[in-house]
Scaffold this motif. Structure first.
Motif, PDB file in Angstrom:
ATOM      1  N   VAL A 128       0.916   5.193 -15.597  1.00 48.92           N
ATOM      2  CA  VAL A 128       0.527   4.472 -14.426  1.00 48.92           C
ATOM      3  C   VAL A 128       1.296   4.991 -13.044  1.00 48.92           C
ATOM      4  N   ALA A 129       2.513   5.469 -13.284  1.00 49.05           N
ATOM      5  CA  ALA A 129       3.160   5.998 -12.102  1.00 49.05           C
ATOM      6  C   ALA A 129       2.663   7.465 -11.932  1.00 49.05           C
ATOM      7  N   ARG A 130       2.018   8.118 -12.644  1.00 47.98           N
ATOM      8  CA  ARG A 130       1.732   9.397 -12.523  1.00 47.98           C
ATOM      9  C   ARG A 130       0.534   9.225 -11.633  1.00 47.98           C
ATOM     10  N   VAL A 131      -0.614   8.446 -12.109  1.00 52.34           N
ATOM     11  CA  VAL A 131      -1.928   7.976 -11.356  1.00 52.34           C
ATOM     12  C   VAL A 131      -1.609   7.639  -9.956  1.00 52.34           C
ATOM     13  N   ALA A 132      -0.588   6.648  -9.683  1.00 55.04           N
ATOM     14  CA  ALA A 132      -0.296   6.329  -8.262  1.00 55.04           C
ATOM     15  C   ALA A 132       0.205   7.185  -7.661  1.00 55.04           C
ATOM     16  N   GLN A 133       1.157   8.100  -8.306  1.00 53.35           N
ATOM     17  CA  GLN A 133       1.549   9.138  -7.303  1.00 53.35           C
ATOM     18  C   GLN A 133       0.507  10.128  -6.965  1.00 53.35           C
ATOM     19  N   ALA A 134      -0.238  10.480  -7.711  1.00 52.62           N
ATOM     20  CA  ALA A 134      -1.415  11.322  -7.408  1.00 52.62           C
ATOM     21  C   ALA A 134      -2.580  10.718  -6.246  1.00 52.62           C
ATOM     22  N   LEU A 135      -2.831   9.353  -6.644  1.00 58.15           N
ATOM     23  CA  LEU A 135      -3.821   8.572  -5.447  1.00 58.15           C
ATOM     24  C   LEU A 135      -2.912   8.691  -4.054  1.00 58.15           C
ATOM     25  N   GLY A 136      -1.683   8.541  -3.963  1.00 51.74           N
ATOM     26  CA  GLY A 136      -0.785   8.421  -2.809  1.00 51.74           C
ATOM     27  C   GLY A 136      -0.932   9.845  -2.221  1.00 51.74           C
ATOM     28  N   ALA A 137      -0.585  11.055  -2.989  1.00 52.15           N
ATOM     29  CA  ALA A 137      -0.690  12.312  -2.437  1.00 52.15           C
ATOM     30  C   ALA A 137      -2.155  12.623  -2.149  1.00 52.15           C
ATOM     31  N   ALA A 138      -2.889  12.357  -2.598  1.00 54.16           N
ATOM     32  CA  ALA A 138      -4.585  12.520  -2.267  1.00 54.16           C
ATOM     33  C   ALA A 138      -4.858  11.692  -0.901  1.00 54.16           C
ATOM     34  N   ALA A 139      -4.410  10.566  -0.893  1.00 57.88           N
ATOM     35  CA  ALA A 139      -4.554   9.755   0.493  1.00 57.88           C
ATOM     36  C   ALA A 139      -4.025  10.614   1.525  1.00 57.88           C
ATOM     37  N   ARG A 140      -2.708  10.909   1.489  1.00 56.94           N
ATOM     38  CA  ARG A 140      -2.146  11.732   2.483  1.00 56.94           C
ATOM     39  C   ARG A 140      -2.690  12.921   2.889  1.00 56.94           C
ATOM     40  N   THR A 141      -3.151  13.701   1.968  1.00 56.38           N
ATOM     41  CA  THR A 141      -4.229  14.871   2.110  1.00 56.38           C
ATOM     42  C   THR A 141      -5.367  14.718   2.865  1.00 56.38           C
ATOM     43  N   ALA A 142      -5.838  13.609   2.602  1.00 61.13           N
ATOM     44  CA  ALA A 142      -7.088  13.289   3.302  1.00 61.13           C
ATOM     45  C   ALA A 142      -6.907  12.410   4.541  1.00 61.13           C
ATOM     46  N   GLY A 143      -5.799  12.287   4.896  1.00 61.35           N
ATOM     47  CA  GLY A 143      -5.393  11.561   6.189  1.00 61.35           C
ATOM     48  C   GLY A 143      -5.734  10.201   6.214  1.00 61.35           C
ATOM     49  N   VAL A 144      -5.734   9.352   5.159  1.00 60.16           N
ATOM     50  CA  VAL A 144      -6.195   8.190   5.104  1.00 60.16           C
ATOM     51  C   VAL A 144      -4.967   7.091   4.565  1.00 60.16           C
ATOM     52  N   GLU A 145      -4.782   6.113   4.862  1.00 59.33           N
ATOM     53  CA  GLU A 145      -3.566   5.151   4.456  1.00 59.33           C
ATOM     54  C   GLU A 145      -4.468   3.999   3.559  1.00 59.33           C
ATOM     55  N   VAL A 146      -3.791   3.807   2.548  1.00 53.93           N
ATOM     56  CA  VAL A 146      -3.864   2.860   1.360  1.00 53.93           C
ATOM     57  C   VAL A 146      -3.148   1.377   1.972  1.00 53.93           C
ATOM     58  N   VAL A 147      -3.738   0.631   2.361  1.00 49.89           N
ATOM     59  CA  VAL A 147      -3.438  -0.649   3.063  1.00 49.89           C
ATOM     60  C   VAL A 147      -3.307  -1.961   2.385  1.00 49.89           C
ATOM     61  N   THR A 148      -4.189  -2.029   1.301  1.00 50.46           N
ATOM     62  CA  THR A 148      -4.125  -3.357   0.577  1.00 50.46           C
ATOM     63  C   THR A 148      -4.460  -2.974  -0.892  1.00 50.46           C
ATOM     64  N   GLY A 149      -4.189  -3.781  -2.084  1.00 48.66           N
ATOM     65  CA  GLY A 149      -4.840  -3.423  -3.040  1.00 48.66           C
ATOM     66  C   GLY A 149      -4.644  -4.888  -4.100  1.00 48.66           C
ATOM     67  N   ASP A 150      -4.843  -4.652  -5.420  1.00 49.76           N
ATOM     68  CA  ASP A 150      -4.779  -5.471  -6.311  1.00 49.76           C
ATOM     69  C   ASP A 150      -4.354  -4.951  -7.770  1.00 49.76           C
ATOM     70  N   THR A 151      -3.825  -5.793  -8.631  1.00 46.00           N
ATOM     71  CA  THR A 151      -3.608  -5.361 -10.217  1.00 46.00           C
ATOM     72  C   THR A 151      -4.059  -6.270 -11.111  1.00 46.00           C
ATOM     73  N   LYS A 152      -4.663  -5.938 -12.124  1.00 53.89           N
ATOM     74  CA  LYS A 152      -5.157  -6.924 -13.025  1.00 53.89           C
ATOM     75  C   LYS A 152      -4.937  -6.086 -14.609  1.00 53.89           C
ATOM     76  N   VAL A 153      -4.668  -6.908 -15.482  1.00 57.37           N
ATOM     77  CA  VAL A 153      -4.215  -6.650 -16.734  1.00 57.37           C
ATOM     78  C   VAL A 153      -5.086  -7.058 -17.840  1.00 57.37           C
ATOM     79  N   VAL A 154      -5.951  -6.128 -18.611  1.00 57.83           N
ATOM     80  CA  VAL A 154      -6.735  -6.689 -19.484  1.00 57.83           C
ATOM     81  C   VAL A 154      -6.136  -6.622 -21.197  1.00 57.83           C
ATOM     82  N   GLU A 155      -6.545  -7.445 -22.005  1.00 53.59           N
ATOM     83  CA  GLU A 155      -5.766  -7.269 -23.503  1.00 53.59           C
ATOM     84  C   GLU A 155      -6.044  -5.679 -24.200  1.00 53.59           C
ATOM     85  N   ALA A 156      -5.082  -5.299 -24.886  1.00 54.90           N
ATOM     86  CA  ALA A 156      -5.151  -3.993 -25.553  1.00 54.90           C
ATOM     87  C   ALA A 156      -6.631  -3.889 -26.310  1.00 54.90           C
ATOM     88  N   GLY A 157      -7.234  -2.974 -26.185  1.00 60.53           N
ATOM     89  CA  GLY A 157      -8.477  -2.613 -26.937  1.00 60.53           C
ATOM     90  C   GLY A 157      -9.804  -3.271 -25.887  1.00 60.53           C
TER      91      GLY A 157
END
Length: 358
Positions: A128-157
């Motif tokens: 999860v952390a690796r994906v989040a870091q990649a997302l943040g780096a891509a946003a900075r490269t694109a010159g865009v700011e991530v300003v809001t979000g949400d997290t949900k968890v679903v059962e295994a499987g």
């Protein structure tokens, strides 16, 4: 003997009796998310009637809305790629660049993004952390700011590790009106570089295939390239990023929206040798393989040379090429002139050749 070309009319799905998952089929299948005819049927007969509205009816990569006197582009996209990491990118890069590029296809420069994570119970926190870091780096490269979000968890499987959703907004410059309905006969069709790279890169990792050379995704944010093109003229008629369904689907969508015909020349379409070889091995057509860092443009003929030259000055447009033209004949249909001098119809794909690539 000269070859005779017969251009068929668009198929009428309503009379088909075979068990294909079209609008009268009771269950959703993978092809409904492939960006082809089945996706179009789902939108036309389920979503559009339920939601309504003139803005939605435009069915562009992003919606153009007016708020407080400003013209904004607004888009949302969901990402379910498998595997999460692949040569040249990850689901985090796709989540940023996919939405940024949808906004850019309206001529807008993305300003703000939202991000929703849907996590499967049991996924490693390091992933999860690796994906989040990649997302943040891509946003900075694109010159865009991530300003809001949400997290949900679903059962295994009940999930597949991580799914992402991003939505974005951007400001459309004054005098810019880019949408599929503006294509007109005489327009020159330009593609910004090699096609089919992303889909083959993902499939090679997913299936453990070796093609003698590593194929890396073309995943990239196209806002800067679009700005370079708009600096030549704000009168770009159509821009589209050929993701699901590839270049073939994008051209068909534009031809249908504008009621025009499109002719492309196969010999000028840039398909890198490694992609051509992989597609031949897998039985795929590069025209329908997804891209994540390319665009196709319909440009007025009087501006085409200057726009193409400007694209060549940008790293993401260095391989740009003229691949065809817009014509008055066979409206709503795309045809390709083959290297042997014949003609073939480039249909809208029914489903998708490669599922789960974005």
């Amino acid at each position: 003997m000269a070859e005779t070309t017969i251009l068929p009319t668009a198929p009428d799905f309503s009379g088909w009796n075979c068990p294909l998952p079209l609008r009268d089929h009771p269950r959703v299948v993978m092809g409904h998310g492939g960006g082809g005819a089945m996706s179009a049927e789902l939108v036309e007969h389920v979503f559009a009637p339920a939601f309504g509205g003139r803005t939605l009816a435009g069915l562009g990569d992003s919606a153009t809305v007016t708020l407080g006197g400003a013209r904004l582009a607004f888009s949302t996209d969901s990402f379910v790629v498998r595997p999460l990491f692949f040569p040249g990118g990850s689901i985090g890069d796709l989540a940023v660049n996919g939405t940024v590029n949808d906004l850019a296809m309206s001529g807008a420069r993305a300003a703000f993004l939202s991000c929703g994570f849907i996590l499967e119970e049991g996924v490693e926190m390091a992933v999860v952390a690796r994906v989040a870091q990649a997302l943040g780096a891509a946003a900075r490269t694109a010159g865009v700011e991530v300003v809001t979000g949400d997290t949900k968890v679903v059962e295994a499987g009940r999930g597949d590790g991580i799914y992402l959703n991003t939505a974005g907004i951007g400001l459309i410059p004054a005098g810019v009106d880019i949408r599929p309905q503006r294509a007109v006969p005489g327009d020159v069709v330009i593609v910004s570089g090699d096609i089919g790279v992303h889909g083959v890169a993902v499939m090679s990792v997913r299936e453990g295939l070796e093609f003698g050379v590593e194929i890396s995704s073309d995943c990239a944010a196209l806002g800067g390239l679009v700005e370079t093109m708009l600096a030549v003229t704000p009168d770009l008629h159509v821009l589209r990023d050929p993701t699901r369904g590839g270049l073939g689907a994008a051209l068909n969508e534009i031809a249908t929206a504008a009621g025009v015909g499109v002719v492309v020349w196969e010999r000028t379409i840039p398909v890198p040798p490694q992609v051509a070889g992989a597609c031949a091995f897998l039985g795929l057509d590069p025209m329908y393989v997804a891209n994540e860092g390319k665009l196709v443009a319909f440009v007025p003929r009087e501006w085409a040379d200057l726009v193409l030259a400007a694209m060549h000055t940008h790293p993401l447009g260095a391989g740009a090429a003229v691949i065809g033209e817009c014509v008055a004949e066979h409206p709503g249909m795309v045809v390709a002139r083959t290297t042997l001098g014949g003609t073939r119809v480039v249909d809208l794909p029914l489903g998708e050749q490669l599922p789960r690539i974005c």
